[in-house]
Design an enzyme around this catalytic site. Structure first.
Site, PDB file in Angstrom:
ATOM      1  N   TYR A  60    -103.027  36.445  11.958  1.00 28.95           N
ATOM      2  CA  TYR A  60    -102.332  37.442  12.794  1.00 28.95           C
ATOM      3  C   TYR A  60    -103.208  38.681  12.999  1.00 28.95           C
ATOM      4  O   TYR A  60    -103.627  39.340  12.047  1.00 28.95           O
ATOM      5  CB  TYR A  60    -100.993  37.883  12.174  1.00 28.95           C
ATOM      6  CG  TYR A  60     -99.864  36.872  12.307  1.00 28.95           C
ATOM      7  CD1 TYR A  60     -99.987  35.735  13.096  1.00 28.95           C
ATOM      8  CD2 TYR A  60     -98.665  37.065  11.638  1.00 28.95           C
ATOM      9  CE1 TYR A  60     -98.950  34.811  13.202  1.00 28.95           C
ATOM     10  CE2 TYR A  60     -97.619  36.149  11.740  1.00 28.95           C
ATOM     11  CZ  TYR A  60     -97.782  35.021  12.531  1.00 28.95           C
ATOM     12  OH  TYR A  60     -96.754  34.111  12.630  1.00 28.95           O
ATOM     13  N   GLY A 217     -87.042  35.407  21.926  1.00 30.57           N
ATOM     14  CA  GLY A 217     -87.905  34.823  22.962  1.00 30.57           C
ATOM     15  C   GLY A 217     -89.056  35.762  23.304  1.00 30.57           C
ATOM     16  O   GLY A 217     -89.426  35.886  24.470  1.00 30.57           O
ATOM     17  N   GLY A 219     -89.005  38.894  23.239  1.00 33.27           N
ATOM     18  CA  GLY A 219     -88.505  40.180  23.770  1.00 33.27           C
ATOM     19  C   GLY A 219     -87.599  39.984  24.971  1.00 33.27           C
ATOM     20  O   GLY A 219     -86.838  40.879  25.345  1.00 33.27           O
TER      21      GLY A 219
HETATM   22  N1  LIG Z   1     -94.654  30.130  12.733  1.00 30.18           N
HETATM   23  C1  LIG Z   1     -95.016  30.447  13.952  1.00 30.18           C
HETATM   24  O1  LIG Z   1     -95.650  29.647  14.669  1.00 30.18           O
HETATM   25  C2  LIG Z   1     -94.642  31.787  14.509  1.00 30.18           C
HETATM   26  C3  LIG Z   1     -94.833  32.055  15.876  1.00 30.18           C
HETATM   27  C4  LIG Z   1     -94.473  33.295  16.363  1.00 30.18           C
HETATM   28  C5  LIG Z   1     -93.944  34.260  15.500  1.00 30.18           C
HETATM   29  N2  LIG Z   1     -93.790  33.981  14.163  1.00 30.18           N
HETATM   30  C6  LIG Z   1     -93.219  35.009  13.233  1.00 30.18           C
HETATM   31  O2  LIG Z   1     -91.994  35.463  13.770  1.00 30.18           O
HETATM   32  C7  LIG Z   1     -92.026  36.880  13.909  1.00 30.18           C
HETATM   33  C8  LIG Z   1     -91.141  37.292  15.066  1.00 30.18           C
HETATM   34  O3  LIG Z   1     -91.606  36.651  16.256  1.00 30.18           O
HETATM   35  P1  LIG Z   1     -91.576  37.411  17.622  1.00 30.18           P
HETATM   36  O4  LIG Z   1     -92.320  38.684  17.492  1.00 30.18           O
HETATM   37  O5  LIG Z   1     -92.000  36.452  18.661  1.00 30.18           O
HETATM   38  O6  LIG Z   1     -89.999  37.723  17.708  1.00 30.18           O
HETATM   39  P2  LIG Z   1     -89.047  38.137  18.915  1.00 30.18           P
HETATM   40  O7  LIG Z   1     -87.879  38.763  18.249  1.00 30.18           O
HETATM   41  O8  LIG Z   1     -88.790  36.991  19.807  1.00 30.18           O
HETATM   42  O9  LIG Z   1     -89.851  39.223  19.743  1.00 30.18           O
HETATM   43  C9  LIG Z   1     -90.167  40.455  19.163  1.00 30.18           C
HETATM   44  C10 LIG Z   1     -90.630  41.422  20.260  1.00 30.18           C
HETATM   45  O10 LIG Z   1     -89.537  41.747  21.124  1.00 30.18           O
HETATM   46  C11 LIG Z   1     -89.536  43.130  21.418  1.00 30.18           C
HETATM   47  N3  LIG Z   1     -88.352  43.689  20.753  1.00 30.18           N
HETATM   48  C12 LIG Z   1     -87.933  43.439  19.480  1.00 30.18           C
HETATM   49  N4  LIG Z   1     -86.772  44.055  19.224  1.00 30.18           N
HETATM   50  C13 LIG Z   1     -86.429  44.719  20.349  1.00 30.18           C
HETATM   51  C14 LIG Z   1     -85.333  45.529  20.683  1.00 30.18           C
HETATM   52  N5  LIG Z   1     -84.353  45.783  19.816  1.00 30.18           N
HETATM   53  N6  LIG Z   1     -85.292  46.064  21.932  1.00 30.18           N
HETATM   54  C15 LIG Z   1     -86.266  45.818  22.811  1.00 30.18           C
HETATM   55  N7  LIG Z   1     -87.335  45.037  22.555  1.00 30.18           N
HETATM   56  C16 LIG Z   1     -87.426  44.489  21.331  1.00 30.18           C
HETATM   57  C17 LIG Z   1     -90.845  43.687  20.847  1.00 30.18           C
HETATM   58  O11 LIG Z   1     -91.907  43.496  21.786  1.00 30.18           O
HETATM   59  P3  LIG Z   1     -92.395  44.601  22.857  1.00 30.18           P
HETATM   60  O12 LIG Z   1     -92.230  45.947  22.232  1.00 30.18           O
HETATM   61  O13 LIG Z   1     -93.809  44.224  23.125  1.00 30.18           O
HETATM   62  O14 LIG Z   1     -91.513  44.410  24.032  1.00 30.18           O
HETATM   63  C18 LIG Z   1     -91.090  42.748  19.677  1.00 30.18           C
HETATM   64  O15 LIG Z   1     -92.421  42.699  19.273  1.00 30.18           O
HETATM   65  C19 LIG Z   1     -93.505  37.225  14.030  1.00 30.18           C
HETATM   66  O16 LIG Z   1     -93.800  38.572  13.663  1.00 30.18           O
HETATM   67  C20 LIG Z   1     -94.113  36.240  13.060  1.00 30.18           C
HETATM   68  O17 LIG Z   1     -93.991  36.737  11.726  1.00 30.18           O
HETATM   69  C21 LIG Z   1     -94.124  32.758  13.666  1.00 30.18           C
END
Ligand SMILES: NC(=O)c1ccc[n+]([C@@H]2O[C@H](COP(=O)([O-])OP(=O)(O)OC[C@H]3O[C@@H](n4cnc5c(N)ncnc54)[C@H](OP(=O)(O)O)[C@@H]3O)[C@@H](O)[C@H]2O)c1
Length: 356
Positions: A60, A217, A219
């Site tokens: 990461y 998804g 965000g």
């Molecule tokens: N195992 C795997 O293959 C894999 C793959 C992906 C992720 N992960 C893990 O899963 C975690 C979460 O994944 P993800 O970051 O994709 O999760 P997500 O919840 O789908 O997206 C998070 C993103 O959404 C936006 N966001 C989050 N909360 C918000 C709110 N309350 N209001 C407005 N925008 C909001 C932010 O991006 P912006 O500020 O840029 O809009 C944030 O970085 C990662 O940190 C990682 O640890 C694992």
């Protein structure tokens, strides 16, 4: 469920918060993460709110995520309190086939790098990040058991694997009296429900807790985007600009309909779209801890409010209907219609359903 109620992860003695802090946004090298100051604020807020489960990976943000997590744990002096999870699989050296994948050589290389960056001598939960299509199940299982015996790893889990792979590993572990995986990490959200075909029941059968990633998804399910304008900053605008396969899939007509329905439900429930979307994921069968991501403290604060309410039956029905995954083979045979034909029109309450 309140945020300070902990859950056992799979069939194990490890207890984790129902919301895990994802740290894929800790570091700015990928173009959509947080500064170290913002990441520190997010980390401190999460642990001060009672959260104990931290997810990172060796790759990461080119190792920055692990470095910052390690630093923040040192600053907070809370290594014993946190359940520290990291991952290996992705290549650490271009051109070297043994510096990536799930073979024993790469596993040891990756773990020693993670321990250094995280400033610790053990990992609580070591994830195999993805199936490499090459390394035998047995090699990963025996290597994980060696790492557990060496004291460098306490538990392990499987991320982004086919269902058969996890089931085979758990069966071998049980048959040979070995430590088996305790959890699965898989993408799951209102716009990505495919794990329901196979993984939810397999996880229950095999004693594995599910930790969903990308519950918003990326965000999209925060409701801040619309079809016409994804804005200029944030991760989604970058995905859109890339124009690749995942962009077409994410920004489908169906997914925008899900976002519209979600926003209406959120308005009715007087919650934010992000809270409703996270609540939905966290309360689905088989889900132990949902991995949340945030680039700003306000997002984390919003997201931590996803558990302390109930959705009305009508809201649940609306979300379930709009996001229902397509009926595909062979899973049509396991739906109500075919099961009724199998059971002569009688209703069967299965063993797993009787436990709740
Ligand atoms: N195992 C795997 O293959 C894999 C793959 C992906 C992720 N992960 C893990 O899963 C975690 C979460 O994944 P993800 O970051 O994709 O999760 P997500 O919840 O789908 O997206 C998070 C993103 O959404 C936006 N966001 C989050 N909360 C918000 C709110 N309350 N209001 C407005 N925008 C909001 C932010 O991006 P912006 O500020 O840029 O809009 C944030 O970085 C990662 O940190 C990682 O640890 C694992």
């Amino acid at each position: 469920m309140p945020f300070d109620t902990y859950k056992s992860l799979g069939r194990s003695g490890l207890k984790v918060s129902p919301l895990c802090l994802g740290t894929m946004t800790f570091g700015e090298d990928w173009g959509w993460g947080s500064s170290e100051t913002a990441a520190r604020e997010i980390f401190n807020h999460y642990v001060n709110a009672g959260g104990n489960f931290i997810d990172t990976a060796d790759g990461y943000v080119n190792g920055k995520s692990e470095e910052q997590v390690g630093k923040f744990i040192q600053e907070n002096k809370n290594r014993d309190q946190v359940v520290l999870a990291t991952k290996f699989t992705f290549s650490g050296q271009p051109g070297n086939p043994n510096a990536g994948g799930n073979g024993m050589k790469n596993m040891h290389r990756a773990l020693s790098g993670s321990l250094k960056r995280l400033q610790t001598d053990y990992i609580d939960l070591y994830w195999m990040h993805a199936w490499d299509r090459t390394t035998p199940v047995e090699e990963v299982l025996y290597s994980m058991n060696d790492l557990i015996r060496s004291g460098k790893v306490r538990y392990f889990g499987l991320s982004d694997v086919p269902s058969w792979y996890a089931a085979k590993m758990q069966t071998l572990a049980q048959a040979h009296g070995l430590h088996g995986p305790i959890a699965l990490q898989l993408e799951y959200s209102l716009v990505e429900r495919t794990i329901e075909y196979e993984f939810t029941e397999m996880a229950s059968e095999c004693g594995l807790g599910i930790c969903p990633w990308s519950p918003l998804g990326g965000g999209m399910l925060s409701g801040k985007y619309n079809k016409e304008d994804l804005g200029k900053d944030g991760r989604l605008s970058k995905i859109k600009d890339s124009g690749n396969e995942s962009s077409d899939k994410l920004f489908s007509e169906r997914n925008w309909q899900i976002v519209d329905a979600l926003k209406k439900v959120a308005a009715t429930e007087k919650k934010t779209a992000a809270q409703v979307a996270l609540h939905w994921v966290a309360t689905q069968p088989g889900i132990t801890s949902t991995i949340i991501g945030a680039t700003k403290i306000a997002q984390l604060q919003d997201n931590l409010g996803a558990l302390d309410f109930e959705l009305s039956a009508e809201s649940k029905e609306t979300l379930a209907k709009v996001s229902v995954p397509p009926h595909i083979h062979p899973y049509v045979f396991f739906g109500a219609q075919m099961q009724s034909m199998i059971n002569g029109g009688t209703q069967i309450v299965r063993w797993s359903q009787q436990l709740h």
